[in-house]
Write an enzyme that holds these catalytic residues in place. Structure first.
Site, mmCIF file in Angstrom:
data_model
loop_
_atom_site.group_PDB
_atom_site.id
_atom_site.type_symbol
_atom_site.label_atom_id
_atom_site.label_comp_id
_atom_site.label_asym_id
_atom_site.label_seq_id
_atom_site.Cartn_x
_atom_site.Cartn_y
_atom_site.Cartn_z
ATOM 1 N N GLU A 34 0.845 -1.213 0.000
ATOM 2 C CA GLU A 34 0.000 0.000 0.000
ATOM 3 C C GLU A 34 0.872 1.252 0.000
ATOM 4 O OE1 GLU A 34 -1.678 -1.359 3.685
ATOM 5 O OE2 GLU A 34 -0.762 0.300 4.807
ATOM 6 N N LYS A 69 2.721 4.712 1.017
ATOM 7 C CA LYS A 69 3.244 5.272 2.269
ATOM 8 C C LYS A 69 2.985 6.775 2.232
ATOM 9 C CE LYS A 69 7.546 5.455 4.956
ATOM 10 N NZ LYS A 69 7.332 6.815 5.375
ATOM 11 N N ASP A 86 2.914 10.652 3.145
ATOM 12 C CA ASP A 86 3.925 11.548 3.700
ATOM 13 C C ASP A 86 3.225 12.659 4.473
ATOM 14 O OD1 ASP A 86 6.368 12.523 4.250
ATOM 15 O OD2 ASP A 86 6.726 13.415 2.287
ATOM 16 N N TYR A 146 -4.319 3.330 8.198
ATOM 17 C CA TYR A 146 -3.696 2.212 7.490
ATOM 18 C C TYR A 146 -3.275 1.035 8.366
ATOM 19 C CZ TYR A 146 0.069 5.351 8.918
ATOM 20 O OH TYR A 146 0.875 6.188 9.621
ATOM 21 N N LYS A 153 11.218 3.102 -0.026
ATOM 22 C CA LYS A 153 11.227 4.555 -0.233
ATOM 23 C C LYS A 153 11.467 4.907 -1.702
ATOM 24 C CE LYS A 153 12.150 7.368 2.893
ATOM 25 N NZ LYS A 153 11.686 8.307 3.861
ATOM 26 N N CYS A 168 13.827 47.816 -16.297
ATOM 27 C CA CYS A 168 13.375 46.588 -16.957
ATOM 28 C C CYS A 168 14.503 45.920 -17.752
ATOM 29 C CB CYS A 168 12.207 46.910 -17.883
ATOM 30 S SG CYS A 168 11.674 45.492 -18.844
ATOM 31 N N CYS A 180 13.409 46.267 -21.675
ATOM 32 C CA CYS A 180 13.345 47.535 -22.413
ATOM 33 C C CYS A 180 14.066 48.681 -21.723
ATOM 34 C CB CYS A 180 11.888 47.926 -22.664
ATOM 35 S SG CYS A 180 11.025 48.396 -21.153
ATOM 36 N N CYS A 192 7.148 46.290 -15.021
ATOM 37 C CA CYS A 192 7.516 47.215 -16.087
ATOM 38 C C CYS A 192 6.207 47.686 -16.706
ATOM 39 C CB CYS A 192 8.370 46.499 -17.129
ATOM 40 S SG CYS A 192 8.505 47.459 -18.653
ATOM 41 N N CYS A 198 7.176 47.647 -24.198
ATOM 42 C CA CYS A 198 8.219 46.713 -23.752
ATOM 43 C C CYS A 198 8.107 45.423 -24.573
ATOM 44 C CB CYS A 198 8.026 46.414 -22.267
ATOM 45 S SG CYS A 198 9.077 45.084 -21.681
#
Ligand code: IVH
Length: 693
Positions: free
Chosen positions: A141, A143, A145, A254, A343, A437, A440, A455, A460
């Site tokens: 099954e 695992k 986290d 579980y 894992k 910027c 530009c 900007c 631009c």
């Protein structure tokens, strides 16, 4: 010994023994094992302290696992070298003083980790040896986290919920857990003759929910959470259950760890029962396997689909299915011998930030992007990562040449969890945010309370396509046929670099392009010409000033009646208008203060775009005229221009879209006949002139 010593030493050991969690560590002769054993334990203790006490890990989970695995493997080979204070001999604790302590009915143990096929086969061999069984059925099954919990049900009622604590004694977080909707407050265990049952599970937060929480926090300028696990663990230990209820927590169960009065024979049956009783369980993903090869295949399959699950899983758990074998197999000091965790490859890694570049988004937002020394993360090579905004950089205190902990959770984009300040070299550089910027060169602005620098130059290059698309959109200048794709095409062909360039387009420019035939080119040119008379409010909206939507544009237009007056208005004058506050006024001022923007408006004016409020605008919106015969008032061209300035249009031929046929002197018979046959209204020149006064 300082932090630097521990970090350097960790790296040195990982490197010199080629340690990674998915490979078996090398076998060491006893003398060498003796030499390094103490150092490894010292390092693990240090990293435990950083992780659990300070909440500031300086290495990735994968590196930690590799180190821990190395220690375990040495101790497996030389059990006589195990000391009672070795990190492998303890169950870590997270007790805080705020909650009542409760003793678990069955200790909450951990699981032994496996990282590869060989480890799993060893596990299978051990199980068979100890149980003296030739055939073992395994239940596999996911695992989860998250944060471990135990739930106690007595006479069908949920009576107590606890954190793991030190494994023996946990914290009573019943009130908090009661807010989690996936934990039934009542479950019919009595149907199964169960009076008392203790269940283990995990509190988790789904990836989408986690992403949303972090996005909201980022918008509010708060620091972001590192991962769903930490947030889940923090949430169940909050002092106020009302706050807990606001968090999108879920609980999955579980394992039945203690039961009075049950007759289930297998773990599979137990989970099926919990599933039927209304708990969220791994039932739908559980697989019974007849051999270790089948287990391995299922683990690999699940690793390949892990990202499709709505929550994080960091591996699979393999459990002996027959409960009668549990007692026979028993426990080590910290884990059951009848289960093992497989894992998955880690999704955290550390790497060096080599440089930080700044990119301009299509809406003008400036985003810092860190260039990384390429690093493999869950099977993908990561070489750059967004640092979001200036606040993110300052909060995490990120420098160029820093060692960064990078995480990629699920399909969520990789991001910097933290930097290892202790590993910062002397020549590390702080990140200087640009004032202009990068695309530009125009001066950047930042609205107070907002995270992003922007900007606002209308021409631009990084923003042109989006700006043109917006200018042409239905509520703005309504230039039909000028969507995203055509805007991109015109920009790529270097025909249009800003909205003013649209009015210089010629038919022969367009017909050279792949998408255009003569007719579609003419249609676009016509639509662009018609846009000139859409009126001031639409132009204002089309310019795409931040915070100036259609309603604000209309109010500005009515109040000032002329774009040049708006361009000279002070913030106070702008704020005199209903619904315009300081933020909007400031944004308008910033827009007109930029010389490049004024240049574009001048060009629009020169091209004939109406930049004054005209009362008659829109009066004949949507109406189509067709002319036949000569007009006495003016030329056809002039009439067309006038009509268009009213929002109407002129066509050469009669169709069902025609609103009026204007009949002048000596009309031809074709248009008249057609108009009569399809019922189009005919009007005289006088009637026409009345309409346009
Ligand atoms: S069984 C007595 N099954 O992983 C054995 N644990 O790294 C109880 N975990 O401490 C553990 N998913 O908090 C089991 N399907 C699962 C699990 C699971 C996540 C957690 C659990 C355990 C940790 C070990």
């Amino acid at each position: 010994m300082n932090d630097k010593y521990f970090i350097d030493k960790t790296k040195e050991i990982l490197k010199s023994y080629h340690l990674t969690p998915d490979k078996n560590p090398p076998h060491l002769p006893k003398e060498e094992a003796l030499k390094v054993l103490e150092t490894i334990r010292e390092l693990i203790n240090y990293h435990d302290y950083r992780y659990y006490v300070l909440n500031q890990p300086v290495i990735s989970d994968a590196e930690y696992d590799a180190l821990y695995h190395f220690l375990k493997s040495i101790e497996n080979v030389y059990p006589e070298l195990i000391t009672p204070d070795s990190p492998t001999q303890r169950v870590s604790s997270d007790i805080s003083s705020h909650f009542e302590e409760v003793k678990h009915l069955a200790p909450m143990l951990s699981l032994d980790n496996t990282y590869n096929e060989e480890d799993l086969k060893d596990f299978d061999r051990r199980v068979k040896e100890l149980s003296k069984e030739e055939y073992i059925e395994y239940c596999v099954e996911p695992k989860y986290d998250g944060a471990g919990i135990s739930l106690l049900y007595e006479n069908d009622l949920f009576v107590r919920g606890a954190t793991r604590g030190d494994g023996e004694v946990g914290e009573d977080v019943t009130k908090n857990l009661k807010t989690i909707k996936t934990i039934p407050l009542k479950a019919s265990f009595s149907k199964y003759d169960i009076k008392l049952v203790e269940i283990r599970g995990e509190v988790i937060i789904q990836k989408e929910d986690f992403k949303k929480i972090n996005e909201e926090r980022m918008q509010e300028g708060l620091s972001v959470y590192a991962n769903p696990r930490n947030l889940a663990a923090g949430s169940i230990r909050l002092q106020d259950p009302k706050e807990v209820a606001k968090r999108p927590l879920q609980a999955l169960v579980y394992q039945i760890t203690y039961v009075e009065g049950n007759s289930s024979k297998t773990h599979y049956e137990n989970i099926k029962m919990l599933h039927k009783l209304g708990f969220k369980t791994p039932f739908e993903y559980m697989k019974l396997c007849k051999s270790m090869d089948e287990v391995i295949e299922y683990c690999k399959y699940f690793e390949s689909i892990r990202d499709t699950l709505p929550y994080e899983i960091d591996g699979m758990v393999i459990k002996v299915n027959g409960l009668s074998l549990y007692d026979k197999l028993g426990f080590t000091s910290h884990a059951p011998r009848w289960a093992s965790a497989f894992k998955f490859k880690a999704k955290q890694a550390t790497t060096i930030i080599q440089d930080v570049l700044f990119s301009v988004g299509r809406t003008g937002n400036i985003t810092p992007v860190a260039k990384l020394e390429p690093v493999s993360l869950g099977g993908v090579t990561i070489s750059s990562v967004s640092l979001f905004n200036e606040d993110f950089i300052r909060e995490k205190d990120i420098h160029i040449k820093d060692t960064a902990v990078i995480e990629r959770a699920g399909e969520v984009i990789p991001y910097v969890v933290s930097v290892v300040k202790e590993a910062r070299p002397h020549d590390a550089k702080s990140i200087v945010f640009p004032t202009h910027c990068p695309s530009c060169g125009s001066k950047l602005v930042r609205t107070p309370g907002e995270a992003a620098w922007r900007c606002i130059n209308i021409s631009c290059p990084a923003q042109v396509v989006l700006r043109i698309k917006h200018y042409a959109s239905k509520d703005a200048m309504d230039i039909k046929g000028l969507g995203d794709a055509v805007a991109q095409l015109l920009y790529d062909a270097k025909l249009v670099n800003n909205i003013a360039d649209l009015y210089d387009l010629k038919i022969f420019d367009l017909v050279r392009l792949p998408r255009f035939a003569k007719k579609s080119a003419q249609n676009l040119i016509d639509a662009i010409n018609t846009s000139k008379t859409k009126g001031l409010s639409r132009v204002l909206y089309g310019l795409g000033m931040r915070y100036v939507g259609l309603t604000t544009a209309k109010k500005l237009s009515l109040a000032f009646k002329d774009i040049w007056k708006i361009s000279k208005a002070s913030e106070e004058e702008l704020m005199n208008i209903e619904d315009i506050g300081d933020v909007v006024a400031r944004s308008i001022r910033e827009f007109f203060d930029l010389e490049q923007n004024i240049e574009i408006i001048k060009r629009l004016e020169k091209a004939g775009v109406v930049l004054k409020e005209q009362e008659h605008i829109g009066k004949l919106q949507g109406i189509q005229f067709v002319f036949t015969g000569a007009l006495s008032c003016c030329s056809r061209e002039k009439a067309k221009e006038i009509v268009e300035s009213f929002g109407a249009n002129v066509s050469e031929s009669i169709s069902k879209h025609t609103s009026y046929l204007v009949v002048g002197q000596d009309p031809g018979s074709t248009k008249l006949r057609k108009a009569n046959s399809i019922g189009i209204k005919t009007i005289t020149e006088e009637e026409f002139l009345k309409m346009i006064e």
